[in-house]
Design a protein around this motif. Sequence first.
Motif, PDB file in Angstrom:
ATOM      1  N   THR A 105     -52.805  10.762  11.736  1.00 29.70           N
ATOM      2  CA  THR A 105     -53.459  11.006  12.921  1.00 29.70           C
ATOM      3  C   THR A 105     -53.323  11.794  13.975  1.00 29.70           C
ATOM      4  O   THR A 105     -54.011  12.561  14.542  1.00 29.70           O
ATOM      5  N   ILE A 106     -51.778  12.144  13.816  1.00 31.45           N
ATOM      6  CA  ILE A 106     -51.287  13.038  14.625  1.00 31.45           C
ATOM      7  C   ILE A 106     -51.696  14.530  14.478  1.00 31.45           C
ATOM      8  O   ILE A 106     -52.085  15.252  15.109  1.00 31.45           O
ATOM      9  N   THR A 107     -51.946  14.928  13.027  1.00 32.55           N
ATOM     10  CA  THR A 107     -52.432  16.277  12.553  1.00 32.55           C
ATOM     11  C   THR A 107     -53.733  16.408  13.219  1.00 32.55           C
ATOM     12  O   THR A 107     -53.955  17.609  13.563  1.00 32.55           O
ATOM     13  N   GLN A 108     -54.553  15.449  12.910  1.00 33.16           N
ATOM     14  CA  GLN A 108     -56.162  15.615  13.311  1.00 33.16           C
ATOM     15  C   GLN A 108     -56.061  15.562  14.581  1.00 33.16           C
ATOM     16  O   GLN A 108     -56.989  16.596  15.351  1.00 33.16           O
ATOM     17  N   SER A 109     -55.380  15.151  15.507  1.00 35.87           N
ATOM     18  CA  SER A 109     -55.267  15.008  17.007  1.00 35.87           C
ATOM     19  C   SER A 109     -54.910  16.635  17.455  1.00 35.87           C
ATOM     20  O   SER A 109     -55.426  17.059  18.075  1.00 35.87           O
ATOM     21  N   ALA A 110     -53.843  16.991  16.634  1.00 37.48           N
ATOM     22  CA  ALA A 110     -53.256  18.427  17.093  1.00 37.48           C
ATOM     23  C   ALA A 110     -54.247  19.489  16.707  1.00 37.48           C
ATOM     24  O   ALA A 110     -54.457  20.334  17.465  1.00 37.48           O
ATOM     25  N   GLU A 111     -54.955  19.508  15.452  1.00 39.44           N
ATOM     26  CA  GLU A 111     -56.067  20.475  15.268  1.00 39.44           C
ATOM     27  C   GLU A 111     -57.077  20.366  16.245  1.00 39.44           C
ATOM     28  O   GLU A 111     -57.481  21.512  16.648  1.00 39.44           O
ATOM     29  N   ALA A 112     -57.505  19.207  16.665  1.00 43.43           N
ATOM     30  CA  ALA A 112     -58.568  19.136  17.512  1.00 43.43           C
ATOM     31  C   ALA A 112     -58.267  19.869  18.856  1.00 43.43           C
ATOM     32  O   ALA A 112     -59.128  20.420  19.575  1.00 43.43           O
TER      33      ALA A 112
END
Length: 430
Positions: free
Chosen positions: A203-210
């Motif tokens: 979830t953190i990675t997806q948020s960072a990418e976005a």
Amino acid sequence: MTQPFPFPVPRRTVLQALGASAAAAAWPSLAQAQAKGKPISIGLPIAQSGPAGVADHADYLNGAKLAAKQINAAGGVKGRPIELRVVDIDIMTPEGTQAAFRKLIDAKVQAIASPFVLIPVPAMTTVANYKAPYLHGNTQQASLDLVRKNPKRYDHIYQIDPPETFYGAGFPLFCEQMEASGAWKPVNRKVHIVTEQIAYTQTITQSAEAQFKARGKYEVAKVTQIQFPVQDWGPVMQDLKRTGAGVIMINHWVAAELAAFAKQFAANPVPGALVYLQYGPSQPEFLTLAGPAAEGMVWGTVYGVYADKQGQTFRDQYKAEYLSKGGVMGLVYTGGGYDTVQLLANAWAQAEPENFAAVNQAIKRLRYRGVNGHYRFDNPNQAPLHYPLETQKLEEGIAHLFFQVQGGQHRIIAPEVLKESAFKAAPWMK
């Protein structure tokens, strides 16, 4: 801004407690002689063994014990001592999580306080019909979603920190602010994210990418997946070398494994890269295990002990209580355990502990400034606000803290209003 016990009699109580030196009774019951009424029980599911979470849970328990000791030494809550009832928990499985919470319900505790569980739904469904307040530091959007979507069923459940999504959303902003300040100049605008495969880190990675994409200042060039436990960082290092990114985000939370990464990176670094380790260095063993290799590493937490006057007082008290012979203090859940017990004591000063409905209403009315920031639960998530992305006012939220290891110590370098030290070029940047 309120301090512990904002109401007239309890406020005097806590001011006396800050100077109290009475010793606590044997753990897990910390009732003091000065508070002689019927104990008020807080149930704590604390992981005492297992592959992950033990250090954070120990920190939380220590913070809770210190708060209970201070409150009880000064007369308790309306003469009633706070008692901590500790049960072991397996946070890695739904069955282990449920079993621990059932034990506390069977003990008829007046509140449940948990540093975190890795799988939030089993804990929340287990306590759904037991309406004593349940305060946790799960740091998970999934926990907030359940409360928001089922407000009547989970109206007694509160998350004491912002969710993990802000790790991803806050890091791009930090990079921009560091660059704008002139403290750091990126060698290039590529970002390489190394991420564990549990839901929390994904979830953190997806948020960072976005957020990197939306903000447009840096480009996520590569995402490398890892799996706990990490036996060898060699392949990851090779991947990092190939990408050569100016920003490296290691999205992992286990201190011992991040210490192993730090050693391998320091021995053969990516020149000039800003290295950010998500959360794990907050655990005491990181500095001990990483040693000199930790120097210059940056890490962050959406929930941690401030270094302002109030935070420093707590740090000094904690070290005197637990680290008089040396050692490293954890800077996240130590404050979380302390603040949670103080929060509950505030609520119990307004409502009888056995009247769960009244206590929950008192919690929702609270505006409490703890050592980890400002708490309020009068919103659909029943969680404090993230500073600066949900509120621009420090005293209305929990600050997202960024630290750098400098001289073998953790120093807050952002946000500006709370920083202890300016960012310093890491050894591999010179």
